[in-house]
Each structure stands twice: as structure tokens, then as C-alpha cells.
Design a protein around this motif. Sequence first.
Motif, mmCIF file in Angstrom:
data_model
loop_
_atom_site.group_PDB
_atom_site.id
_atom_site.type_symbol
_atom_site.label_atom_id
_atom_site.label_comp_id
_atom_site.label_asym_id
_atom_site.label_seq_id
_atom_site.Cartn_x
_atom_site.Cartn_y
_atom_site.Cartn_z
ATOM 1 N N HIS A 181 22.097 10.923 -15.474
ATOM 2 C CA HIS A 181 22.250 12.020 -14.518
ATOM 3 C C HIS A 181 21.405 13.216 -14.950
ATOM 4 N N ILE A 182 21.367 13.468 -16.265
ATOM 5 C CA ILE A 182 20.488 14.503 -16.811
ATOM 6 C C ILE A 182 19.626 13.858 -17.888
ATOM 7 N N SER A 183 18.332 13.968 -17.743
ATOM 8 C CA SER A 183 17.414 13.464 -18.761
ATOM 9 C C SER A 183 16.746 14.649 -19.448
ATOM 10 N N VAL A 184 16.399 14.472 -20.716
ATOM 11 C CA VAL A 184 15.715 15.514 -21.482
ATOM 12 C C VAL A 184 14.529 14.876 -22.203
ATOM 13 N N LEU A 185 13.326 15.378 -21.929
ATOM 14 C CA LEU A 185 12.130 14.928 -22.642
ATOM 15 C C LEU A 185 11.551 16.134 -23.376
ATOM 16 N N GLN A 213 15.774 8.098 -11.815
ATOM 17 C CA GLN A 213 16.478 9.301 -11.373
ATOM 18 C C GLN A 213 16.134 9.622 -9.911
ATOM 19 N N THR A 214 17.081 10.265 -9.240
ATOM 20 C CA THR A 214 16.895 10.686 -7.856
ATOM 21 C C THR A 214 16.966 12.204 -7.776
ATOM 22 N N SER A 215 16.842 12.724 -6.586
ATOM 23 C CA SER A 215 16.887 14.178 -6.397
ATOM 24 C C SER A 215 18.252 14.767 -6.748
ATOM 25 N N GLU A 216 19.271 13.924 -6.852
ATOM 26 C CA GLU A 216 20.597 14.390 -7.249
ATOM 27 C C GLU A 216 20.750 14.478 -8.767
ATOM 28 N N ASP A 217 19.720 14.031 -9.494
ATOM 29 C CA ASP A 217 19.724 14.089 -10.955
ATOM 30 C C ASP A 217 18.795 15.211 -11.422
#
Length: 447
Positions: A181-185, A213-217
Motif C-alpha cells: 500500500h505504501i512503498s519506499v525507495l 501499485q495503483t493510484s490508491e497506493d
Amino acid sequence: MKNQEVYKQRSVLVMGIAKSGYAAAKLLRSLGANVIVNDREEVANNPKAMELLEDGFTVVGGGHPLSLLEGIDLIVKNPGIPYHNPLLKEAEAKEIPIITEVEVAGKISEAPFIAITGSNGKTTTTTLIGELLSGTSSNPVVAGNIGTVVCEVAAKATRDQTLVTELSSFQLQGTEEFHPHISVLLNIYEAHLDYHGSKEAYAHAKAQIFANQTSEDYAVYNADDPLVSEFAEASDATLVPFSATSQIKSGVCILDGVITYKGERVIEIADLSMKQNVENTLAAIAVAKLSGVTNEKIYEELTNFHGVKHRLQFVGEAKGRKFFNDSKATNSIATKKALDSFDHPVVLLAGGLDRGNDFDDLIPYFQEKVKHLITFGETAPKLQETANNAGLKNVTIVDNVEKAVPTAFNLSNEGDVILLSPACASWDQYKTFEERGDIFIEAMHKL
């Protein structure tokens, strides 16, 4: 768990009996899969293999025979096994899917994921996010490359929890539908070329974190890193950039000494307990704000957070020398960041597994920061040559970390910093970077 039928009656080869393979084998069988477990080590020499054998699993040790592929329709491999392994090459030719246990975890977890990756700073950022979310409605559970197997935690997680996961490029390359739902790079530097073959392949493995991921993520990304920005902007996620150098209205940045989130003042840089981890802190604040954490909670945690073991860990002082354990610095980028944290002369302990890369980016640091290099492991000759090219003649080669500590002590003066920051993986001499760091700590206390 959800999707409990997804692996039922499937014939699965679990390749590699480390922590992740052991957990994956147990979980897959509980989900109704027909599981064969394989490891290069002989079964009798592997306690976990013996446990699985006694528990009724079919276990094949002593290598990876191609005959294992007969009747197999899925491989769950240990992240550390490279794709150029002959069995995996044959599996690819037969179009047998190859995944890591992270993909399994994503399929069956009821809890949403926050996933963190990058070449440097993953563990600190993951730990900090876990602290920021602790005691909130997110109910965080920290797992992944940080120590706890993801699929084992995912099998027990509930909808009212959040899985905060540190993920390596090895783990991410083996994902297909994994959906945080939340990604961090955080960043992408040249690393793990012995495994991925090129920086491009390595970078694409990291970017897999955005793939589903989608626009909700949300994609939290380092806007100061052009390659990271390129991957993030190509994703479908809602973008949340962070920057330590530029003003960003849509994310997290520093304005007049204050960290802000979308223009809102959060905390002053001067109040941070660990000022050397500003980029990691910016990323963690972005995740915290997206998760509804209050500024009061953020302030409380960031003024009391003192890092993690093996990551710029202050070990102690002996006769005026301060000892720091940064064993998790497995590439030169991490070592440069560690050296940037000190104004005092540094006696650097470095070396380890030779992955084919050079250390030229350390030359300015050998010229300006390091007064003596103590080096060990496979890369000792390379590091010595790099130091000599930088004009640093004070170089001593020793057998291992245990011998490096008293050597560094004897060659140092009061006021010096003695820093273990290897710039290399540990696997030439030690099973893990944790083991290497613990040996450093023990050797320091022996002084």
C-alpha cells in the motif's frame, strides 16, 4: 489468512533451507501444497533440514539436481540463490515460475504492506517507521530483510495490523503480484553486481516495489536520486517525494532548518537525535504522515531514536578512542555516509567479500577522513591499492575483524574514532554482517 486455496495441490520446490525456506515450506504445506525442499548442504549437516525431514517433508540435500524439476510447477527460492544457478536456468527454460517467499506473503496476508527498499538505509528507515507507527491504529509488525521472515509473519497478521517490511533486491526480483500500500525507495547505487550482473538489472529489481501499485497506493521516493525519480514517476501510485536539498510542496523537505510535510512544520533538524540519518528520517516522516501519525508522536520518537545495532552503533570508549560498529555497511556508499558522520580522525576497518566492484569512490574519503586503514578479507588488496592511489600510506592488512580491533587500537591516538564500516558483504569470512559486528563488539570489550 486470505487466499488459502491459492497453493492447494500445487507441486512446489522450496530451494534453500535458511530461515525463509524453512518458513515457506511449513506455510506452503499448511496451505495444501505438495512440497519438496532442497539445499546444497547435506541434510545431516543442516539442523533445519533434519527438522523438516522428521516432520515428514521430502528433503534433498547435497546439491541441486535437475531431476528435482520433474512434476514441479512452482519454485520458491531463497533470495540469495542467484538466477544463474543451473537448476533455475533449466526451470526458466521450462517456464516454471520462480518466486521468493515475499510473493507468498503478499498472496495470503490480510494485513496491508509498507515496503522499504534501497541500496542504503533500509534497516534504519524500516526500524524508524516501526517506531513512529507503534502505539497507533496501524499496529505495525516489522519483518523482512531486517530479520523476521515475511511469510511467517504474514500468515499470522490480521486486517487491523500493518506489515512494515524491509526488502532487498533479491527478494523483490522474485515477486510477481506483490502489492504494498505504501512503498519506499530510498536510493539506488551500484551494488550486488555479482548477483544481478549489471546496475540496470539491479535497479529494475528495486523498482519492482512499484510494479503493482495503483493510484490508491503511495510511492514515497527520494527526489534527489534521478534514477529513483524515474522509476517512481513511471508508476501508477500517488507520488510522495522527499528531498534533503530542494523545496518540495507535495512531499517532505527541509525549509529553514525545519522538516516540513506538504508545507506543514513537523520537527526542527536541531531536535533530531540522529542528525546523520536525515534522508531516512524524511522518508519515515512521509510514511508516518500518510499513516495518520500526529506531529507530537513524530517529535517524541525522533528525539529519542538512537538507531539500530550494526548501523553506526556506538559501542563504547577505551582510553580516549570511540568505537563505532557499522557492520551493516556492505557497500562503499554506506561507508561514505558513515565517514561523513565524523569530524575527528578515523581509523577505518574495512574489507570483505569481493563482488567485482572497485572502491574508487572512497578515494576522497581516504584523502580527507581516514588516518589509517585496517583491511581484511577478500577485498584487502583492492582496498590497499585504492588507499595508496589516494595517497594514504597508512594501511595495514590483518586476517579478520577480531585481529583488526587491537591493531586499530595500537595504531590510534586519544580522540580518534575507530570505525568498522566494511564497504563489503561479510560472506567471505562470516555468515552474516551481524556476526561480523558482534565479533567487533566482543573484541572491543576485550581491550
